[in-house]
Design an enzyme around this catalytic site. Sequence first.
Site, PDB file in Angstrom:
ATOM      1  N   ASP A 431       0.876  -1.162   0.000  1.00 49.19           N
ATOM      2  CA  ASP A 431       0.000   0.000   0.000  1.00 49.19           C
ATOM      3  C   ASP A 431       0.922   1.224   0.000  1.00 49.19           C
ATOM      4  O   ASP A 431       2.094   1.119   0.379  1.00 49.19           O
ATOM      5  CB  ASP A 431      -0.883  -0.031   1.250  1.00 49.19           C
ATOM      6  CG  ASP A 431      -1.616   1.274   1.465  1.00 49.19           C
ATOM      7  OD1 ASP A 431      -2.310   1.710   0.529  1.00 49.19           O
ATOM      8  OD2 ASP A 431      -1.482   1.854   2.548  1.00 49.19           O
ATOM      9  N   ASP A 638      -6.929  -1.885   3.645  1.00 50.82           N
ATOM     10  CA  ASP A 638      -5.957  -2.907   3.223  1.00 50.82           C
ATOM     11  C   ASP A 638      -6.303  -4.282   3.779  1.00 50.82           C
ATOM     12  O   ASP A 638      -5.681  -5.276   3.388  1.00 50.82           O
ATOM     13  CB  ASP A 638      -4.542  -2.537   3.707  1.00 50.82           C
ATOM     14  CG  ASP A 638      -4.053  -1.225   3.133  1.00 50.82           C
ATOM     15  OD1 ASP A 638      -4.309  -0.986   1.939  1.00 50.82           O
ATOM     16  OD2 ASP A 638      -3.427  -0.445   3.872  1.00 50.82           O
TER      17      ASP A 638
END
Length: 762
Positions: A431, A638
């Site tokens: 990420d 996430d």
Amino acid sequence: MIPDELQPNIRMSAVSPDQSARKLQVDGMTCASCVSRVEKALLKVPGVLSASVNLATEQATVRTESAVPLSALEAAIAKAGYSASVVQDAQATAPAGAPDWRPVAVAGALTLPLVAPMFLQLFGVEWMLDGWMQLALATPVQFWLGARFYRAAWGAILAKAGNMDLLVALGTSAAYGLSVYMLVRHAAHGMPHLYFEASAAVITLVMLGKWLEVRAKRQTADAIRALNALRPTTAVVRRNGADVEVPVEQVRVGDQVLIRPGDRVAVDGQVVEGRSHIDESLVTGESLPVAKQPGDKVTGGSINAEGVLLIATTAIGAETTLARVIRMVESAQAAKAPIQRIVDRVSAVFVPVVLGIALLTLLGWVGVTGNWEQALINSVAVLVIACPCALGLATPTAIMAGTGVAARRGILIKDAEALELAHSVTVVTFDKTGTLTEGKPSLVAVLPAAAHLRDDVLRRSAALQQTSEHPLARAVLEQVRAEQLSIPAAQDAKALAGRGLEGTIDGEMLALGNGRMLRELGIEAGGLAGDAQRLEGEGRTVSWLIRKHADTAELLGLLAFGDTVKPAARRAVERLHELGIRTLMLTGDNQGSANAVARQLGIHEVRAEMLPADKAVAVQELRAAGEVVAMVGDGLNDSVALAAADVAMAMSTGTDVAMEVAGITLMRGDPRLVPDAMDVSRRTYAKIRQNLWWALGYNVLGIPLAALGMLSPVIAGAAMAFSSVSVVTNALTLRRWRGAAGAKAAFESVAARPALLRGTNG
């Protein structure tokens, strides 16, 4: 929504409400066969869902239906020939005492005169104790000091199973019994050749090996003891204007706790008054002291440096960061790696096979030579050298050492499967925000569309984000406060997953979101298109403020945010490439900003403007292509991708949800911990392979040599003891691992800490 095809890959860390996890201390286990027997006994108890036994920690972790009483589990273990007790917190925190060496010393003293003639012969000295004196020395070793082998062997026979103790008891009893027979039958005709030294030496060497093994195993648990030692027992609480020292168990959430210079922080909390530096190295692995001021969080177990702090308690007891860290490390050390399950299947049939080989050795030598004496000694050597101690210790000791040293460097490995899988990772997906960047963006530009005012765009954007905890929202609100602008009220504000948020302001429906939202609403950027392209090319994140009508939408302006790339991120990516691991960025940010960050870090593959489910699908596609995927993230968005990955790594600076899903938690927001985690996994797995090859190779070579009469029982006993000790010692070499991030931090700490503290005090 989570795509259906991803559902099987999500790992749930919590135990179901109608289930419970029990931990039992199991005494009397000596080898891998014991582990298998205890697990089978527990699985036969009605209501037991799973059972995992760790030989290195001598503990059983049992998942049961809530109605299963502990007494049923303890009875099952007792029936299998062992004793069990519930593991209490006090057991975990109390440092283990030194193992008792006295029985080993007594056995050695009684055995030395028996084996001395063998060594004297090397120097040409012929000397032998009287046969009856040999009997007097060997008997207490065999039946007093060796009684534990008989007790455990009898338990194995009752359970219709085999273990190391059965092999030792059978082998030494055969040698002792043969010697007594020879002494009684032939003593009147001269001194016969006796084998008392073989039976006594085998028992003594096995006892010595187990003692050394226990000492070494205790060192593998040093990480847990070090963490437990961080738990303060008292705290200074401010109540009714007075500072009172109370047991830490009496502190409650919301209490104000005083932390004096040099004190260990008693609870998790937030600084209310004072400024200081906190040493969090044993909790997070960060070697440098961290500056703290009002509003900053502090972690229980860390050490205050020079200032006085007053903190408001936010977590106590089992909910503190330190308690959670200890639970995660204990869980990893008690867990069973996939490779261990193969070992367990081998060990389940190992002892019966060895007994068969010993019987064949006995019959074979009798058939070929007719010498019962030599046949019995060779079969004893087979029984002794085949003890599967090393086989049972090979994997758990390496896992304990690996997870322990990783925890000291700020890498928390929650389960053994994550540790084992990490060594084979081929792709790491990152990420962006909060993982590779600081995650603390600032507002760098507010550009209104034609016929609109900049301040109106900023005020309305702030109104939508008043209740949001997103980093971009905080940046907008900070800017509004700095400019002292009024914020209108917003009604029905709600988040739009992967796009932005919307709400009603002054009767108008407004939305603030990314380029995906702009395209989905069919809006053209118009005169702001060039500015947006320029800002994205500079690595800025662009959000669009939109007014929605019944069937159309209107662009009001854009906001651009700048985030700083973490200083260590580029080196982290470089190290992953050096390890032969590909890197890929998955982000919900715009393509231009993502490309700019990727160029800065050397990441060659980028996928931008992704929804949480899109990230999970991307991870699943990589796995379907044969890649072993690690996902690194820190946010709620996430968590789906983390659950879909083979190995999930969460930054502790992020959300609790991400950390719950992840198998590995990085206690600092330092991306260099990612390649460090891969490195410690590779080294740990290498130790596991080395240990298993040694344990199996030792038996593959030793059993045929013993069967062929090329090893005496004494040499076989020494080799067996050496095998177990060498496996544990090899695992302990992992404790020297420092990791690149840890080594650099330690170097910086030595150089910078004295100056830092002097400067603060001065």
